[in-house]
Every structure is written in structure tokens, then in C-alpha cells.
Design an enzyme around this catalytic site. Structure first.
Site, PDB file in Angstrom:
ATOM      1  N   GLU A  73      43.508  12.292  32.660  1.00  0.00           N
ATOM      2  CA  GLU A  73      44.784  12.602  33.307  1.00  0.00           C
ATOM      3  C   GLU A  73      44.703  12.605  34.837  1.00  0.00           C
ATOM      4  OE1 GLU A  73      46.436  16.182  31.547  1.00  0.00           O
ATOM      5  OE2 GLU A  73      47.272  15.008  29.915  1.00  0.00           O
ATOM      6  N   GLU A 105      46.555  12.282  22.998  1.00  0.00           N
ATOM      7  CA  GLU A 105      46.560  13.728  22.753  1.00  0.00           C
ATOM      8  C   GLU A 105      47.944  14.178  22.312  1.00  0.00           C
ATOM      9  OE1 GLU A 105      45.483  16.158  26.098  1.00  0.00           O
ATOM     10  OE2 GLU A 105      43.831  14.859  26.692  1.00  0.00           O
TER      11      GLU A 105
HETATM   12  C1  GLA Z   1      45.906  17.767  28.835  1.00  0.00           C
HETATM   13  C2  GLA Z   1      44.425  17.518  29.001  1.00  0.00           C
HETATM   14  C3  GLA Z   1      43.594  18.190  27.977  1.00  0.00           C
HETATM   15  C4  GLA Z   1      44.116  19.550  27.659  1.00  0.00           C
HETATM   16  C5  GLA Z   1      45.544  19.459  27.221  1.00  0.00           C
HETATM   17  C6  GLA Z   1      46.135  20.775  26.813  1.00  0.00           C
HETATM   18  O1  GLA Z   1      46.591  16.794  28.201  1.00  0.00           O
HETATM   19  O2  GLA Z   1      44.109  16.148  29.060  1.00  0.00           O
HETATM   20  O3  GLA Z   1      42.279  18.250  28.475  1.00  0.00           O
HETATM   21  O4  GLA Z   1      44.019  20.352  28.787  1.00  0.00           O
HETATM   22  O5  GLA Z   1      46.300  18.979  28.291  1.00  0.00           O
HETATM   23  O6  GLA Z   1      47.462  20.631  26.386  1.00  0.00           O
END
Ligand code: GLA
Ligand code: ZN
Length: 678
Positions: free
Chosen positions: A150, A307
Site C-alpha cells: 500500500e 485483501e
Molecule cells: C491494509 C494493509 C494491511 C492491513 C489492513 C488492515 O490494507 O495492507 O497490512 O493493515 O489494511 O485492514
């Protein structure tokens, strides 16, 4: 196909075994098998565990883990781990630490905290990627690369300041050109030396919340930061490709995240991936739109759902549980819009620190006898049944909505006419009109290929580059239907106003010109009264926020304002241009207006909805592959629902044959293959 070793929708997610003893890992593997999990994402945050100091790399633990998982039938999506630098690095090389918006030098802590201009950070991150790619090249378990995590945020340190000046020099060549682009004569900001230019933050031009005293510099800083982060990503990408040229490389995006121009990045990713975290009140249409945006980044290529939470987040104000069935339905929503993987954050809940209350397949209870585990295992089984039927399938939308980060930055950096300028809200308003009518739509960049579309909608196209205006003209002249809105065609790529009347270079195609823009608080509305009923547009609609006072220069006036001193002036216009038509919507319209507008235009193009009728709250989406059509029906409402079908279908999961009708349980998701014979 993302990787031929696993020709199905991948199922798994982020796994953080570095937080656990070996016995737990064995237990996890047993449960992963029970849940049908076939890919785990490893090493997202363990840079410090592999590189314990400047020179030593220790990855035996990772070798063992990858091997052990593979033995158990589980593949690895391998992260490079560079999303959080080690403490020793911050201590030894303080340059890797960012300076924040207020000019404060950060200390070690948090994550996504490295300065993207730091040569030390780039060098070490690149070396880590090379080390891992070299070590695992040819390993049959490793199917994909996940670079960093991210990417985002902005840094304002002196390295970034220097790099910004160089970036500007590259872009403008001369200070004269830069001074002109930024209109620095305003408030006497003319620059005579490159090193007079400083980063725009709270110490200089900007205030919190994106307010700025010079849009030109703030806009360029956003572009620059996006480019700097991209350079970090690309350094790792290249390192990986040296060793494993055939493995797909990605980094996880964040949907409509403001800080990065994902269209600019997409060509450097082999496959787009993203993290989907809707809240309980996020409209399903907004999630659908974001999936379509992610699919649009590589113009229709399937993406990875990298995710999502199986149950709840920890970082929202109220972290509601996904109600029974919702995780499954939202997973299929992602697939319906182009995802070829269903991956979670996370597989096991942390025992401590900030994400310990973030949902996981394996809860703190530590066993499989939980609601979340049962639902996850049931989905795992379904994805095994689906096999490769849906992977690589695509959309065949005939309408597109334009989306552009530069335009968003420029529009939202604007000081005036209103604080209600909200680019994503406006895009979503138009998207929803398609969504509610079960008409598929793609999201594309102004510079991508529009040739497959009959309709192109450009909500709030504030920034219009010369070439874009030409594309709009030729698209319309050749028979396309083009729609744009208030606050469009206002500025060029440097945020200098197109003089001579808005919407500047779109004036000709739209057949109008805008003289003034009124901005009223949200409680004050006007009414758009239809004077020339066309298609479904009739009666009167409420409008708010911004109100263009415009004149027709040949366009037909479809609706006029009913109130205020500009009562009787046009608010919806339609202009014949060549073989096509160009619509202008001069205010933010209530949803019924956009519903009727999109119905009118799609009917005009003989575009029919995916289903003739469905209960409120039912979403329909489609993927196509090898001449087969797969209809997804998702019931977002809290009660059972129904849909009428255009013929006969077979349910891919239950094998049930359906003729012209489909029932849906509450939170149900069904995938139906169209039968060729009626
Ligand atoms: C993000 C991050 C993860 C985690 C999630 C929690 O998407 O990439 O490492 O912190 O949020 O929702
Ligand atoms: Zn920096």
C-alpha cells in the site's frame, strides 16, 4: 491466468507466521487445508527479520516456511517486505525517515514511513527484492510477487525537495515556463532560481485538508510524489524481473485512494491488485465502482482482490462484523467485477499490537469451530468447485465513465467555488445510475482506448488537456453519446483556466458556454424543470451545490432552472455534434435525474440491462469467456429477493436450471451461466 500452476480463483491471504511459534504454524496449515486455502502472502512486514543489519541476510526461516506450506499444497505470493524499514536502518541512516506535512522529522515507528527519495531506502529495498528473487527463482511454490505494501503518503524532507526541483526542471525546462504554468506573478511568487522553490506543505503554501495558495505547485507535488513512489516500486520490479521474468509482479492498491495516480502506475504492474475495505454503510454501488476502476487500470484485465477482511476491520470508528453471508457475497462481488483471486487480510489474528482486533480466518479462539471459519471454509469449497470456469473472463460494457487522478487533484485543490467539490462522489452518482439499472459500465482513463464504447460519461472533467478535447470531439462526431457536468473544461493540465468561457475546449462539442458558477450551501436547492421531454427525462429534479449559469450556442435546452435570478436558464442541454450527441448537466443532480438520463441515453443506443427486472437491492454483473456469459446476481438487501432473467441459465454452484426467474436468499450470491438454447 495469473499463474498456470493454480488455474482457479486463488484463495488465501496475508499470513504473519513471524508472530507465532512453530506449533501454531502447523495448526494453521491444518486449518488452511480445511478451509481450501491455496495461496498465502508471506513476508509483508518482515524486512527486519531477513535483514538483521547492514550486511547479513537470514532467510532460512522463510525457506522452511515456503517449503512446508508447499508440501501441504499451499502456494506463496511472496512480498518483498519493504513497506516498513527496520529500526536499525532508521538509526543508522536517518535519511530514510520522512518529514511530515508540518515539517517534523519522524522517528522510527509505524509503517509506510520511508522517504521515497532516499537513495539509501531505494538501494536497500532494491537489494532486498533482488535477494529474494534470486533465492526463490525457480521455486515451484512462489507464484507471484507482492512489492512493498500500500504505497502512499507524502514526504517533505530536503531530499524530496531537491528531487522535486530536478523533476520540475525536467518537466518545464525553464523557470519562465514554470512561472507561467503556476501563474506565480500572483502574490509575487515569481522564482528566479530553482532552489527558491520549496515543497508545498504547512510551512509554505498548503493547509491541512488540501487547501493551497498555489494550485499549480500543489498539483505538481502530487504528481511528483506519485512518481517518486512509482520509482521505488519500479526499482524492486526490475530487480525481481532479472531473476524471475515470468512471475507476475504486483503491489496492492487502495481503490480510490487520493495520493497515487494508479493509471500512471498500472503499465508497470503485471497484474493489478487491491485491498477492499468497505464499511457497513458503504453503498454496494461504491464498492462495485471501485472494483470496476481497478479493472479499468489495465483496461479490462482481471485483477487480484489482495485483501479484504473475513469479518471486521480494526481501524474504522465502528468495526461491525460482516453479517452471515456478507463475506461470501462481497467476495463474489469482487469476482463479478473482475477479480481472479479472493484473498484476505488476514489468516490469523495477531496476539498483540494495533491489528489484534482485525478479523482473520483464524480468530483468537485459535480453532476452526467459529462462524467466520465455517463461512470461510464453505467459500473455499465453492471456489474449488468453480475451478477455472471464470478466471480470465472479462466485461463487455458498451458504456464507460472517465476517471482521472490529475483531474481529481486539480478539482479538489481548487479554492472555491464550493467546499462541496467532491470528484469521487460525482463519479459515483453517475456510476450508480448504471448500477441501479443493471447496465454494465467500464471505468477508463481519458487517454485509454474508447473505441468499444457507445457512451462516454465524464463527470466533473475539471481538467481538460487539448488532446482530450479532441478525443471527445471525434468520439461524438462518430456517433458516440458524450455526457459531462458542471465544473468541467475549466482548466488545463497546469490548472490555468481555459480563457474565453467555460467549458473551454469542450464548448464546441457541447454547444454551450458558461458565464458564471453559483455555489450554495447543501440545504439550498434549485429545481431542474424539463421543458423538452426526451426519453425518460420528464418532470422536475432537484439539484444542488454548484449551478452553472450558461447559454446555449446551438444545444437543445432539455431542462431549465426553476428558481432564483437565473430561473429559465438551461441546466440540462443536449447538442447534436456530427453523428453523435453531447450532453451537459450543469448542476449536481438528484439520483432520479441521473437514472432517467442514463435510461434515456442507453435506450437510445439499444443497450439493454443484464436482467429485465430485479427487486430493490439486487446487483447484476456479468463476465464473459469463450462465448459463455456468466451472470452474477447479488442480493444486498436484508430480505429475500427475486430477479427476472432473459432466458435459461444454470447455477454454477448448485447446478439448478433456471428459466426466466431466479430467487435469492438474503445476502445471497448466485452465478448463472446462460444457456445457448432458449
Ligand atoms: C491494509 C494493509 C494491511 C492491513 C489492513 C488492515 O490494507 O495492507 O497490512 O493493515 O489494511 O485492514
Ligand atoms: Zn523525503
Amino acid at each position: 491466468m495469473i499463474h498456470e500452476s493454480l488455474p482457479k480463483i486463488w484463495y488465501g491471504g496475508d499470513y504473519n507466521p513471524e508472530q507465532w511459534p512453530d506449533e501454531t504454524i502447523e495448526e494453521d496449515i491444518r486449518m488452511f487445508q480445511l478451509a481450501g486455502i491455496d495461496v498465502v502472502t508471506l513476508n509483508v512486514f518482515s524486512w527486519e527479520k531477513i535483514q538483521v543489519d547492514d550486511h547479513s541476510y537470514e532467510a532460512e526461516w522463510l525457506d522452511r516456511l515456503i517449503d512446508r506450506l508447499y508440501e501441504a499444497g499451499i502456494y506463496t505470493c511472496l512480498a518483498t517486505g519493504t513497506g516498513a524499514h527496520p529500526a536499525w536502518m532508521a538509526k543508522k541512516y536517518p535519511e530514510v525517515l520522512r518529514v511530515d506535512f508540518y515539517g517534523r522529522k519522524r522517528k522510527f515507528g509505524g509503517r509506510h514511513n520511508s522517504c521515497p527519495s532516499s537513495p539509501v531506502y531505494r538501494e536497500y529495498a532494491g537489494r532486498m527484492a533482488a535477494f529474494l528473487a534470486d533465492r526463490y527463482q525457480g521455486h515451484p511454490a512462489v507464484l507471484a510477487w507482492h512489492v512493498s505494501n500500500e504505497y502512499g503518503g507524502r514526504c517533505y524532507c530536503s531530499l524530496c525537495e531537491q528531487a522535486f526541483r530536478e523533476w520540475l526542471q525536467q518537466k518545464y525546462g525553464t523557470l519562465n515556463a514554470l512561472n507561467h504554468a503556476w501563474n506565480t506573478a500572483f502574490w509575487g511568487h515569481t522564482f528566479y532560481e530553482w532552489d527558491e522553490i520549496v515543497v508545498p506543505n504547512a510551512l509554505s503554501e498548503e493547509r491541512e485538508g488540501g487547501e493551497t495558495d498555489n494550485q499549480g505547485i500543489s498539483l505538481d507535488y502530487r504528481r511528483f510524489m506519485s512518481d517518486q513512489l512509482l520509482a521505488c516500486y519500479y526499482k524492486e520490479y526490475e530487480a525481481i524481473k532479472t531473476y524471475t521474468p515470468n512471475l507476475p509482479v504486483t503491489t496492492n492498491f487502495m481503490g480510490t485512494y487520493e495520493g497515487i495516480d494508479y493509471f500512471q502506475w498500472a503499465p508497470y504492474l503485471d497484474v493489478v491488485s487491491w485491498d477492499n475495505y468497505p464499511g457497513m454503510e458503504t453503498p454496494p454501488s461504491e464498492t462495485a465502482m471501485t472494483h470496476d476502476l481497478m479493472r479499468g487500470l489495465k483496461q479490462g484485465q482481471p485483477f487480484m482482490l489482495m485483501e479484504q477482511t473475513p469479518s471486521q476491520q480494526n481501524w474504522q470508528p465502528y468495526n461491525s462484523l460482516k453479517r452471515p453471508g456478507v463475506m461470501r457475497m462481497w467476495s463474489y462481488q469482487a469476482v463479478a467485477h473482475g477479480a481472479d483471486t479472493v484473498q484476505f487480510f488476514q489468516l490469523r489474528r495477531s496476539p498483540g499490537a494495533t491489528e489484534k482486533f482485525h478479523g482473520a480466518i483464524i480468530e483468537h479462539a485459535g480453532h476452526e469451530h467459529t462462524r467466520v471459519f465455517r463461512e470461510s471454509a464453505a467459500l473455499g469449497e465453492e471456489l474449488q468447485k468453480l475451478g477455472d470456469v471464470l478466471t480470465d473472463s472479462t466485461s463487455r460494457a458498451r458504456a464507460a465513465i472517465l476517471y482521472d487522478w490529475e483531474t481529481r487533484w486539480a478539482a479538489e485543490l481548487s479554492s472555491g467555488p464550493s467546499v462541496e467539490i467532491d470528484y469521487v462522489r460525482e463519479v459515483h452518482a453517475y456510476y450508480r445510475a448504471f448500477f441501479d439499472q443493471h447496465i454494465p459500465v467500464d471505468i477508463v482513463h481519458p487517454e485509454q482506448d474508447w473505441s468499444g464504447y457507445d457512451i462516454v460519461i465524464a463527470p466533473m472533467m475539471y481538467m481538460v488537456k487539448e488532446a482530450w478535447a479532441k478525443r471527445v470531439e471525434s468520439f461524438t462526431a462518430q456517433g458516440g453519446a458524450f455526457v459531462t457536468t458542471y465544473f468541467s473544461g475549466v482548466a488545463d493540465e497546469s490548472d490555468r483556466v481555459h480563457l474565453g468561457g467555460y467549458p473551454g475546449p469542450l464548448r464546441k462539442v457541447l454547444g454551450i458556454w458558461v458565464e458564471e458558477i453559483d455555489a450554495l450551501p447543501p440545504a439550498y436547492t434549485n429545481t431542474a424543470a424539463v421543458t423538452l421531454p426526451v426519453g425518460q427525462l420528464k418532470g422536475a429534479y432537484e439539484c444542488r451545490y454548484l449551478f452553472d449559469l450558461l447559454h446555449s450556442e446551438g444545444a437543445e435546452v432539455v431542462a431549465v432552472y426553476e428558481n432564483d435570478f437565473y430561473a429559465g436558464m438551461p441546466v440540462i442541454t443536449k447538442n447534436q455534434f456530427g453523428k453523435g450527441e453531447a450532453w451537459y448537466i450543469a448542476s449536481h443532480m438528484e439520483s432520479q435525474a441521473l437514472h432517467d438520463l442514463i435510461a434515456t441515453i442507453t435506450e437510445g443506443k439499444n443497450i439493454s440491462p443484464l436482467v429485465p427486472w430485479a427487486s430493490e437491492g439486487v446487483e447484476a454483473a456479468e463476465r464473459v469467456k469463450n462465448g459463455e456469459q456468466y451472470l452474477f446476481l447479488l442480493n444486498h438487501s436484508r430480505v429475500p429477493a427475486q430477479a427476472e432473467l432473459n432466458g435459461r441459465y444454470t447455477d454454477l454452484l448448485t447446478d439448478e436450471l433456471l428459466a426466466f426467474h431466479c430467487n435469492l436468499e438474503k445476502n445471497d450470491a448466485r452465478i448463472l451461466r446462460k444457456e445457448h438454447k432458449e
